[in-house]
Design an enzyme around this catalytic site. Structure first.
Site, PDB file in Angstrom:
ATOM      1  N   THR A 125     -79.215 -46.497  76.094  1.00 55.15           N
ATOM      2  CA  THR A 125     -79.457 -45.952  74.669  1.00 55.15           C
ATOM      3  C   THR A 125     -79.186 -44.636  74.416  1.00 55.15           C
ATOM      4  O   THR A 125     -79.253 -43.797  75.405  1.00 55.15           O
ATOM      5  CB  THR A 125     -80.793 -46.079  74.158  1.00 55.15           C
ATOM      6  N   ASP A 126     -78.442 -44.158  73.248  1.00 55.06           N
ATOM      7  CA  ASP A 126     -78.440 -42.635  73.025  1.00 55.06           C
ATOM      8  C   ASP A 126     -79.825 -41.926  72.977  1.00 55.06           C
ATOM      9  O   ASP A 126     -79.543 -40.461  73.111  1.00 55.06           O
ATOM     10  CB  ASP A 126     -77.649 -42.417  71.568  1.00 55.06           C
TER      11      ASP A 126
HETATM   12  P1  NAD Z   1     -85.210 -56.657  70.990  1.00 48.85           P
HETATM   13  O1  NAD Z   1     -86.409 -56.086  71.246  1.00 48.85           O
HETATM   14  O2  NAD Z   1     -84.918 -57.108  69.846  1.00 48.85           O
HETATM   15  O3  NAD Z   1     -84.974 -57.694  72.208  1.00 48.85           O
HETATM   16  C1  NAD Z   1     -85.550 -57.670  73.608  1.00 48.85           C
HETATM   17  C2  NAD Z   1     -85.446 -58.863  74.214  1.00 48.85           C
HETATM   18  O4  NAD Z   1     -86.000 -58.875  75.588  1.00 48.85           O
HETATM   19  C3  NAD Z   1     -86.467 -59.781  73.567  1.00 48.85           C
HETATM   20  O5  NAD Z   1     -85.778 -61.109  73.325  1.00 48.85           O
HETATM   21  C4  NAD Z   1     -87.494 -59.982  74.571  1.00 48.85           C
HETATM   22  O6  NAD Z   1     -88.317 -61.256  74.867  1.00 48.85           O
HETATM   23  C5  NAD Z   1     -86.731 -59.814  75.768  1.00 48.85           C
HETATM   24  N1  NAD Z   1     -87.593 -59.238  76.911  1.00 48.85           N
HETATM   25  C6  NAD Z   1     -88.597 -58.093  76.908  1.00 48.85           C
HETATM   26  N2  NAD Z   1     -89.093 -58.273  78.103  1.00 48.85           N
HETATM   27  C7  NAD Z   1     -88.609 -59.092  78.829  1.00 48.85           C
HETATM   28  C8  NAD Z   1     -88.833 -59.229  80.395  1.00 48.85           C
HETATM   29  N3  NAD Z   1     -89.795 -58.578  81.062  1.00 48.85           N
HETATM   30  N4  NAD Z   1     -88.147 -60.265  80.870  1.00 48.85           N
HETATM   31  C9  NAD Z   1     -87.334 -60.846  80.014  1.00 48.85           C
HETATM   32  N5  NAD Z   1     -86.966 -60.692  78.747  1.00 48.85           N
HETATM   33  C10 NAD Z   1     -87.779 -59.811  78.268  1.00 48.85           C
HETATM   34  O7  NAD Z   1     -84.226 -55.300  71.429  1.00 48.85           O
HETATM   35  P2  NAD Z   1     -82.740 -55.076  71.229  1.00 48.85           P
HETATM   36  O8  NAD Z   1     -82.727 -53.918  69.968  1.00 48.85           O
HETATM   37  O9  NAD Z   1     -82.068 -56.340  70.880  1.00 48.85           O
HETATM   38  O10 NAD Z   1     -82.291 -54.251  72.272  1.00 48.85           O
HETATM   39  C11 NAD Z   1     -81.682 -54.672  73.544  1.00 48.85           C
HETATM   40  C12 NAD Z   1     -81.283 -53.800  74.375  1.00 48.85           C
HETATM   41  O11 NAD Z   1     -80.380 -52.485  73.724  1.00 48.85           O
HETATM   42  C13 NAD Z   1     -82.534 -52.885  74.997  1.00 48.85           C
HETATM   43  O12 NAD Z   1     -82.342 -52.644  76.307  1.00 48.85           O
HETATM   44  C14 NAD Z   1     -82.259 -51.787  74.015  1.00 48.85           C
HETATM   45  O13 NAD Z   1     -83.051 -50.745  74.947  1.00 48.85           O
HETATM   46  C15 NAD Z   1     -81.155 -51.527  73.894  1.00 48.85           C
HETATM   47  N6  NAD Z   1     -80.448 -50.769  72.570  1.00 48.85           N
HETATM   48  C16 NAD Z   1     -80.966 -50.916  71.398  1.00 48.85           C
HETATM   49  C17 NAD Z   1     -80.613 -50.392  70.250  1.00 48.85           C
HETATM   50  C18 NAD Z   1     -81.012 -50.852  68.874  1.00 48.85           C
HETATM   51  O14 NAD Z   1     -80.508 -50.036  67.910  1.00 48.85           O
HETATM   52  N7  NAD Z   1     -81.877 -51.748  68.959  1.00 48.85           N
HETATM   53  C19 NAD Z   1     -79.664 -49.350  70.533  1.00 48.85           C
HETATM   54  C20 NAD Z   1     -79.560 -48.821  71.734  1.00 48.85           C
HETATM   55  C21 NAD Z   1     -79.752 -49.571  72.951  1.00 48.85           C
HETATM   56  O1  DAU Z   2     -80.733 -45.050  68.883  1.00 49.16           O
HETATM   57  C1  DAU Z   2     -80.978 -46.183  69.551  1.00 49.16           C
HETATM   58  C2  DAU Z   2     -82.260 -46.608  69.387  1.00 49.16           C
HETATM   59  O2  DAU Z   2     -82.350 -47.053  67.981  1.00 49.16           O
HETATM   60  C3  DAU Z   2     -82.531 -47.790  70.207  1.00 49.16           C
HETATM   61  O3  DAU Z   2     -82.534 -47.344  71.397  1.00 49.16           O
HETATM   62  C4  DAU Z   2     -83.954 -48.490  70.040  1.00 49.16           C
HETATM   63  O4  DAU Z   2     -84.315 -49.354  70.650  1.00 49.16           O
HETATM   64  C5  DAU Z   2     -84.080 -48.780  68.369  1.00 49.16           C
HETATM   65  O5  DAU Z   2     -85.301 -49.066  68.044  1.00 49.16           O
HETATM   66  C6  DAU Z   2     -83.641 -47.709  67.762  1.00 49.16           C
HETATM   67  O6  DAU Z   2     -84.528 -46.380  67.499  1.00 49.16           O
HETATM   68  P1  DAU Z   2     -85.372 -45.701  66.249  1.00 49.16           P
HETATM   69  O7  DAU Z   2     -86.495 -45.142  66.537  1.00 49.16           O
HETATM   70  O8  DAU Z   2     -84.196 -44.758  65.832  1.00 49.16           O
HETATM   71  O9  DAU Z   2     -85.166 -46.752  65.066  1.00 49.16           O
HETATM   72  P2  DAU Z   2     -86.289 -47.389  64.052  1.00 49.16           P
HETATM   73  O10 DAU Z   2     -85.527 -48.358  63.331  1.00 49.16           O
HETATM   74  O11 DAU Z   2     -87.633 -47.548  64.687  1.00 49.16           O
HETATM   75  O12 DAU Z   2     -86.267 -46.128  63.044  1.00 49.16           O
HETATM   76  C7  DAU Z   2     -85.161 -45.609  62.592  1.00 49.16           C
HETATM   77  C8  DAU Z   2     -85.346 -44.492  61.799  1.00 49.16           C
HETATM   78  O13 DAU Z   2     -86.306 -44.580  60.608  1.00 49.16           O
HETATM   79  C9  DAU Z   2     -86.295 -43.164  62.589  1.00 49.16           C
HETATM   80  O14 DAU Z   2     -85.969 -42.085  62.324  1.00 49.16           O
HETATM   81  C10 DAU Z   2     -87.797 -43.494  62.228  1.00 49.16           C
HETATM   82  C11 DAU Z   2     -87.581 -44.192  60.686  1.00 49.16           C
HETATM   83  N1  DAU Z   2     -88.358 -45.028  60.315  1.00 49.16           N
HETATM   84  C12 DAU Z   2     -88.542 -46.386  61.158  1.00 49.16           C
HETATM   85  C13 DAU Z   2     -89.542 -47.223  60.732  1.00 49.16           C
HETATM   86  C14 DAU Z   2     -89.756 -48.418  61.308  1.00 49.16           C
HETATM   87  C15 DAU Z   2     -89.140 -44.878  59.061  1.00 49.16           C
HETATM   88  O15 DAU Z   2     -88.942 -43.749  58.378  1.00 49.16           O
HETATM   89  N2  DAU Z   2     -90.268 -45.654  58.749  1.00 49.16           N
HETATM   90  C16 DAU Z   2     -90.462 -47.069  59.428  1.00 49.16           C
HETATM   91  O16 DAU Z   2     -91.293 -47.825  58.802  1.00 49.16           O
END
Ligand code: NAD
Ligand code: DAU
Length: 336
Positions: A125-126
């Site tokens: 992740t960033d």
């Molecule tokens: P998510 O929370 O939606 O999904 C995570 C999945 O991992 C779930 O299906 C969960 O059941 C599974 N999991 C958790 N623990 C586990 C374990 N011990 N063994 C097997 N499975 C397990 O997450 P996401 O938002 O889809 O993110 C996926 C990946 O991308 C993560 O590694 C996250 O750090 C990375 N990432 C996410 C974002 C974002 O914006 N969502 C951005 C950058 C990087």
């Molecule tokens: O940048 C990549 C990351 O983005 C991933 O690695 C993480 O898995 C993913 O969850 C996400 O992290 P953030 O903390 O940026 O995402 P989130 O959606 O939780 O929050 C986005 C922004 O919105 C952050 O500045 C916090 C704010 N926020 C979030 C929630 C849930 C609010 O203001 N209110 C809220 O209720």
């Protein structure tokens, strides 16, 4: 090609599994997921009966199970997405973040090394880079300065994966991407949470002054970047993946209200997230120049499509938002 996708029932993982089935129909996808609160097998209901998709419920930290799967399915490559992914949860309870993201990843790497996996794609992740000031963007050589227990655990796993390359010559590629949005995102993250609350006419909790900036990437663009990195990335390299769509949180919240025809009076400013990173922005020059990847979706079009999807798929998020999620949400509110 046989690929082990970890976390394939989560938000990005489920989109990735569907994407791979469409784009690489001859590949076999083994999907290892523990089905935590964030994993939802229903999301993949349309793949039921597909012989090229094998779902296995299990933990990435279970080395015996992982090694068994690697051998049983002659796995060529691992795409590692399984993680605890929510920053707010990591503030409430960091331990599971270390267990899954750090120790679990190390076990997965060790099993992959032992069983001769040809390529290991580490989805990072960033947030490993910490927070930016008002200008500039993260490049692959920016200092690593994670702020939250979540981002510190991801930085650890990212560096352990790179260490497996440097020390053991394992073929590892790391991607670091910005905030994803799109279909099937668990409604604890900013965009789906705001959509679901607005549809219920509930307050929309904006942390702090709402001026924190994130660089939004459509999940389909991310999936394409992951496939390109898997197929063409150079071993031992890191690739940033970013959408080039910086937005302040408050702009997004107002945009969602506008799309749903809901009043801005629903916005409620609440206490800030402890240690809240101010701004993220990704410089994707390396992946563009080396691998030819570029985000295709514009944020406005992607946000409108995502909001429409949540409006039309109420049954999906209503099931998701019951049980454990509700319990967690109550705790969140009591601590603010
Ligand atoms: P998510 O929370 O939606 O999904 C995570 C999945 O991992 C779930 O299906 C969960 O059941 C599974 N999991 C958790 N623990 C586990 C374990 N011990 N063994 C097997 N499975 C397990 O997450 P996401 O938002 O889809 O993110 C996926 C990946 O991308 C993560 O590694 C996250 O750090 C990375 N990432 C996410 C974002 C974002 O914006 N969502 C951005 C950058 C990087
Ligand atoms: O940048 C990549 C990351 O983005 C991933 O690695 C993480 O898995 C993913 O969850 C996400 O992290 P953030 O903390 O940026 O995402 P989130 O959606 O939780 O929050 C986005 C922004 O919105 C952050 O500045 C916090 C704010 N926020 C979030 C929630 C849930 C609010 O203001 N209110 C809220 O209720």
């Amino acid at each position: 090609m046989n690929v082990l996708v970890t976390g394939g029932c989560g938000f990005i993982g489920s989109n990735l599994v569907k994407y791979l089935r469409r784009e690489r129909p001859d590949w076999k996808i083994v999907n290892l997921d523990k089905l935590t609160y964030a994993g939802n097998l229903e999301t993949l209901a349309d793949l039921e009966g597909d012989p090229q998709h094998v779902f296995v419920r299990g933990d990435i930290g279970n080395r015996e199970l992982v090694e068994h799967l690697l051998v049983q399915h002659s796995i060529d490559a691992v795409m590692h997405l399984a993680a605890e992914s929510h920053v707010d949860r990591s503030i409430l309870g960091p331990e599971i973040f270390v267990t899954t993201n750090v120790l679990g990843t190390q076990q997965l790497l060790e099993a992959s090394r032992a069983r001769g996996v040809k390529r290991f794609l580490m989805v990072s992740t960033d947030e490993v880079y910490g927070s930016l000031g008002p200008t500039g963007a993260f490049t692959e050589v920016s200092p690593l300065q994670p702020s939250s227990p979540y981002s510190a655990s991801k930085t650890s796993s990212d560096l352990i994966a790179l260490a497996y390359h440097h020390t053991f010559k394992m073929d590892v590629v790391v991607t670091r991407c910005s905030n994803n949005y799109g279909r099937y995102q668990f409604p604890e993250k900013l965009i789906p949470l705001m959509v679901v609350n607005a549809l219920h006419d509930k307050p929309l909790p904006v942390y702090g002054d709402g001026a924190n900036v994130r660089d939004w990437l459509h999940v389909e663009d991310h999936c394409q970047g992951l496939l390109v990195a898997l197929e063409k990335g150079r071993a031992g390299e890191v690739y940033n993946i970013g959408g080039g769509s910086e937005r302040r949180n408050i702009e997004i919240v107002k945009g969602i209200l506008g799309l749903l025809n809901k009043p801005e009076s629903l916005i409620q400013y609440v206490a800030d997230r402890p240690g809240h990173d101010r701004r993220y922005a990704i410089d994707p020059a390396k992946i563009r120049a080396e691998l030819g990847w570029k985000a295709k979706h514009t944020f406005e079009e992607g946000l409108a499509d995502t909001v429409k999807w949540y409006v039309e798929n109420r049954a999906w998020w209503e099931r998701v938002t019951s049980g454990a999620y509700r319990q967690y949400f109550d705790t969140q509110y009591k601590t603010r």
